[in-house]
Design a protein around this motif. Structure first.
Motif, PDB file in Angstrom:
ATOM      1  N   PRO A  61      -3.607  15.130  -1.466  1.00 41.08           N
ATOM      2  CA  PRO A  61      -4.079  15.594  -2.772  1.00 41.08           C
ATOM      3  C   PRO A  61      -4.670  14.482  -3.618  1.00 41.08           C
ATOM      4  CG  PRO A  61      -1.687  15.454  -2.727  1.00 41.08           C
ATOM      5  CD  PRO A  61      -2.148  15.245  -1.325  1.00 41.08           C
ATOM      6  N   HIS A  62      -4.289  13.229  -3.322  1.00 37.27           N
ATOM      7  CA  HIS A  62      -4.808  12.083  -4.070  1.00 37.27           C
ATOM      8  C   HIS A  62      -5.033  10.926  -3.098  1.00 37.27           C
ATOM      9  CE1 HIS A  62      -3.459  14.409  -7.500  1.00 37.27           C
ATOM     10  NE2 HIS A  62      -2.228  14.408  -7.001  1.00 37.27           N
ATOM     11  N   ILE A  63      -5.914   9.998  -3.474  1.00 35.68           N
ATOM     12  CA  ILE A  63      -6.262   8.857  -2.630  1.00 35.68           C
ATOM     13  C   ILE A  63      -6.056   7.580  -3.423  1.00 35.68           C
ATOM     14  CG2 ILE A  63      -8.112   7.691  -1.345  1.00 35.68           C
ATOM     15  CD1 ILE A  63      -9.405  10.435  -0.916  1.00 35.68           C
ATOM     16  N   LEU A  64      -5.422   6.591  -2.804  1.00 34.78           N
ATOM     17  CA  LEU A  64      -5.183   5.300  -3.437  1.00 34.78           C
ATOM     18  C   LEU A  64      -5.870   4.215  -2.608  1.00 34.78           C
ATOM     19  CD1 LEU A  64      -3.707   3.566  -5.577  1.00 34.78           C
ATOM     20  CD2 LEU A  64      -1.730   3.528  -4.039  1.00 34.78           C
ATOM     21  N   VAL A  65      -6.684   3.396  -3.262  1.00 32.63           N
ATOM     22  CA  VAL A  65      -7.408   2.315  -2.593  1.00 32.63           C
ATOM     23  C   VAL A  65      -6.934   0.990  -3.170  1.00 32.63           C
ATOM     24  CG1 VAL A  65      -9.659   1.335  -2.020  1.00 32.63           C
ATOM     25  CG2 VAL A  65      -9.417   3.819  -2.293  1.00 32.63           C
ATOM     26  N   SER A  66      -6.460   0.107  -2.299  1.00 29.09           N
ATOM     27  CA  SER A  66      -5.994  -1.207  -2.721  1.00 29.09           C
ATOM     28  C   SER A  66      -6.881  -2.266  -2.081  1.00 29.09           C
ATOM     29  CB  SER A  66      -4.532  -1.416  -2.302  1.00 29.09           C
ATOM     30  OG  SER A  66      -4.065  -2.691  -2.721  1.00 29.09           O
ATOM     31  N   ALA A  67      -7.519  -3.093  -2.933  1.00 32.22           N
ATOM     32  CA  ALA A  67      -8.433  -4.109  -2.415  1.00 32.22           C
ATOM     33  C   ALA A  67      -8.675  -5.163  -3.484  1.00 32.22           C
ATOM     34  CB  ALA A  67      -9.761  -3.482  -2.004  1.00 32.22           C
ATOM     35  N   PRO A  68      -8.823  -6.428  -3.088  1.00 34.01           N
ATOM     36  CA  PRO A  68      -9.132  -7.468  -4.072  1.00 34.01           C
ATOM     37  C   PRO A  68     -10.558  -7.326  -4.591  1.00 34.01           C
ATOM     38  CG  PRO A  68      -9.153  -8.370  -1.847  1.00 34.01           C
ATOM     39  CD  PRO A  68      -8.645  -6.981  -1.734  1.00 34.01           C
ATOM     40  N   THR A  69     -10.870  -8.076  -5.618  1.00 39.12           N
ATOM     41  CA  THR A  69     -12.197  -8.025  -6.234  1.00 39.12           C
ATOM     42  C   THR A  69     -13.292  -8.298  -5.205  1.00 39.12           C
ATOM     43  OG1 THR A  69     -11.300  -8.758  -8.342  1.00 39.12           O
ATOM     44  CG2 THR A  69     -13.664  -9.041  -8.010  1.00 39.12           C
ATOM     45  N   GLY A  70     -14.328  -7.464  -5.238  1.00 39.79           N
ATOM     46  CA  GLY A  70     -15.482  -7.666  -4.370  1.00 39.79           C
ATOM     47  C   GLY A  70     -15.313  -7.221  -2.938  1.00 39.79           C
ATOM     48  N   GLY A 213       2.211   3.153 -11.797  1.00 35.79           N
ATOM     49  CA  GLY A 213       3.042   4.081 -12.551  1.00 35.79           C
ATOM     50  C   GLY A 213       4.400   4.334 -11.943  1.00 35.79           C
ATOM     51  N   GLY A 214       4.760   3.570 -10.912  1.00 31.51           N
ATOM     52  CA  GLY A 214       6.074   3.731 -10.304  1.00 31.51           C
ATOM     53  C   GLY A 214       6.007   4.169  -8.852  1.00 31.51           C
ATOM     54  N   ALA A 215       7.098   3.946  -8.122  1.00 34.04           N
ATOM     55  CA  ALA A 215       7.144   4.282  -6.700  1.00 34.04           C
ATOM     56  C   ALA A 215       6.953   5.766  -6.463  1.00 34.04           C
ATOM     57  CB  ALA A 215       8.466   3.821  -6.095  1.00 34.04           C
ATOM     58  N   GLU A 216       7.486   6.609  -7.364  1.00 30.81           N
ATOM     59  CA  GLU A 216       7.373   8.048  -7.191  1.00 30.81           C
ATOM     60  C   GLU A 216       5.928   8.511  -7.354  1.00 30.81           C
ATOM     61  OE1 GLU A 216       8.329   7.278 -11.538  1.00 30.81           O
ATOM     62  OE2 GLU A 216       8.844   6.467  -9.568  1.00 30.81           O
ATOM     63  N   VAL A 217       5.142   7.778  -8.141  1.00 28.83           N
ATOM     64  CA  VAL A 217       3.718   8.106  -8.282  1.00 28.83           C
ATOM     65  C   VAL A 217       2.973   7.754  -6.996  1.00 28.83           C
ATOM     66  CG1 VAL A 217       1.581   7.558  -9.520  1.00 28.83           C
ATOM     67  CG2 VAL A 217       3.711   7.870 -10.782  1.00 28.83           C
ATOM     68  N   ILE A 218       3.228   6.560  -6.467  1.00 27.57           N
ATOM     69  CA  ILE A 218       2.559   6.122  -5.238  1.00 27.57           C
ATOM     70  C   ILE A 218       2.828   7.089  -4.093  1.00 27.57           C
ATOM     71  CG2 ILE A 218       2.569   4.322  -3.452  1.00 27.57           C
ATOM     72  CD1 ILE A 218       2.903   2.268  -5.626  1.00 27.57           C
ATOM     73  N   GLU A 219       4.046   7.650  -4.036  1.00 25.72           N
ATOM     74  CA  GLU A 219       4.397   8.557  -2.954  1.00 25.72           C
ATOM     75  C   GLU A 219       3.516   9.802  -2.923  1.00 25.72           C
ATOM     76  OE1 GLU A 219       6.606   8.316  -0.380  1.00 25.72           O
ATOM     77  OE2 GLU A 219       6.673   6.234  -1.027  1.00 25.72           O
ATOM     78  N   ASN A 220       2.895  10.154  -4.036  1.00 25.39           N
ATOM     79  CA  ASN A 220       2.064  11.350  -4.097  1.00 25.39           C
ATOM     80  C   ASN A 220       0.627  11.110  -3.645  1.00 25.39           C
ATOM     81  OD1 ASN A 220       3.466  13.891  -5.481  1.00 25.39           O
ATOM     82  ND2 ASN A 220       4.357  12.032  -6.339  1.00 25.39           N
ATOM     83  N   TYR A 221       0.285   9.878  -3.351  1.00 26.16           N
ATOM     84  CA  TYR A 221      -1.039   9.583  -2.792  1.00 26.16           C
ATOM     85  C   TYR A 221      -0.947   9.736  -1.278  1.00 26.16           C
ATOM     86  CZ  TYR A 221      -2.628   7.682  -7.282  1.00 26.16           C
ATOM     87  OH  TYR A 221      -2.999   7.525  -8.600  1.00 26.16           O
ATOM     88  N   LYS A 235       3.493  -4.120   2.836  1.00 21.31           N
ATOM     89  CA  LYS A 235       4.902  -3.813   2.586  1.00 21.31           C
ATOM     90  C   LYS A 235       5.040  -2.732   1.523  1.00 21.31           C
ATOM     91  CE  LYS A 235       9.204  -5.987   1.025  1.00 21.31           C
ATOM     92  NZ  LYS A 235       9.823  -7.257   0.567  1.00 21.31           N
ATOM     93  N   TRP A 236       4.221  -2.783   0.471  1.00 20.86           N
ATOM     94  CA  TRP A 236       4.331  -1.825  -0.619  1.00 20.86           C
ATOM     95  C   TRP A 236       3.738  -0.467  -0.278  1.00 20.86           C
ATOM     96  CZ3 TRP A 236       2.631  -5.375  -5.289  1.00 20.86           C
ATOM     97  CH2 TRP A 236       3.699  -6.198  -5.628  1.00 20.86           C
ATOM     98  N   LEU A 237       2.667  -0.458   0.516  1.00 15.43           N
ATOM     99  CA  LEU A 237       1.911   0.778   0.686  1.00 15.43           C
ATOM    100  C   LEU A 237       1.969   1.382   2.083  1.00 15.43           C
ATOM    101  CD1 LEU A 237      -1.318  -0.241  -1.282  1.00 15.43           C
ATOM    102  CD2 LEU A 237       0.618   1.101  -2.116  1.00 15.43           C
TER     103      LEU A 237
END
Length: 309
Positions: A61-70, A213-221, A235-237
């Motif tokens: 339902p949601h997408i999370l993208v983790s990446a450094p600048t550029g 916004g918290g671990a419970e928020v990340i779980e919904n991505y 480790k986090w994601l």
């Protein structure tokens, strides 16, 4: 040589690869995209040439993208946004950096672009309240949830989430006590948006629990995309995906996690200079622009020109 100008039946077919392509332009993925369900987007292809998608109505339902600048966050955002706009969705861009998606600036009313912290906070508040309104519509609806008349699908591109969350925290301190605020709006979208067709696509330089916004928020991505990721980011994601996959060095390549599985993917590429034209030429996007504008007179010039051709 007139015979050589006859139609080529292979034009537009998705390119088949037995290994990673060096680039995956939208021109080589048209039939993959055409075969998607209404609720899906194409993310890219894996090393065996298999398309990888995200379905907003089911596991993602949601997408999370983790990446450094550029590293390519805006490229992923553009790919998702263009596909959804072409299907007639509305896109809300939250961009404190102000210029991440210049291609989308002229696409109102299909695109709403918020840049200042106050405008971004206000957009999140209004979106959160819209999620609550839509859930009331579903509660009052006698038929299946998926058929409830909640309105068009809304995709929220939340750029630079790390920096923006800090700005919003400071603004929240100045609101009257008990006010519904932007962070609550963000949480309502993430926790309650799927069934009512409001979806968050968030981008962070490092998607920590604090920034998200918290671990419970990340779980919904349901889909997480890691670009140039570190051990900490994994480790986090992606800890549920087993041993860490190496961070790809090739341009446009990333690691996508879904349902406890991680795959290295060559991401779909839509050049910035072509993005606006893909949207303006899409019949469903044109129809949505007419609906949102109310009358042809209210249509912005770019839409009047596109529809008039």
């Amino acid at each position: 040589m007139e015979w050589f100008n006859a139609p080529n039946p292979y034009i537009g077919l998705s390119a088949q690869h037995s290994e990673f392509p060096s680039i995956l332009p939208i021109s080589e993925a048209t039939d993959w995209i055409a075969d998607l369900k209404e609720s899906e987007v194409l993310l890219g292809v894996d090393g065996k040439g298999r398309p990888l998608t995200a379905d907003f109505d089911s596991e993602s339902p949601h997408i999370l993208v983790s990446a450094p600048t550029g590293a390519g966050k805006s490229s992923v955002a553009r790919s998702v946004a263009v596909q959804r706009l072409m299907k007639g969705d509305m896109v809300v861009v939250l961009d404190i950096k102000r210029h991440s998606h210049r291609w989308a600036r002229n696409l109102a009313p299909n695109v709403v672009y918020a840049k200042d912290p106050q405008d971004i906070g206000g957009a999140l508040v209004r979106l959160g309240m819209e999620v609550r309104r839509r859930n009331q519509v579903v509660d009052d609806w006698e038929g299946p949830v998926e058929t409830a008349p909640v309105g068009q699908r809304i995709i929220v591109l939340y750029e630079e989430q790390n920096a923006t969350q800090e700005e919003l925290k400071e603004l929240d301190k100045r609101l009257p006590k008990g006010s519904y605020n932007a962070r609550q709006g963000h949480q309502d979208i993430v926790f309650m948006g799927r069934a009512v067709k409001v979806h968050m696509v968030s981008f962070a330089q490092l998607a920590s629990r604090r920034a998200s916004g918290g671990a419970e928020v990340i779980e919904n991505y349901g889909t997480k995309i890691l670009i140039n990721h570190s051990v900490t980011a994994w480790k986090w994601l992606a800890a549920d995906c087993g041993p860490m996959l190496p961070s790809p060095e090739e341009p446009g390549r990333c690691v996508v996690t879904q349902g406890g599985k991680a795959r290295t993917v060559q991401a779909l590429w839509i050049p910035e200079q072509d993005a606006e034209r893909h949207v303006l030429d899409a019949p469903l996007a044109q129809r949505r622009a007419r609906q949102l504008s109310g009358t042809r007179t209210n249509l912005p010039p770019v839409w009047r020109e596109a529809i008039g051709r």
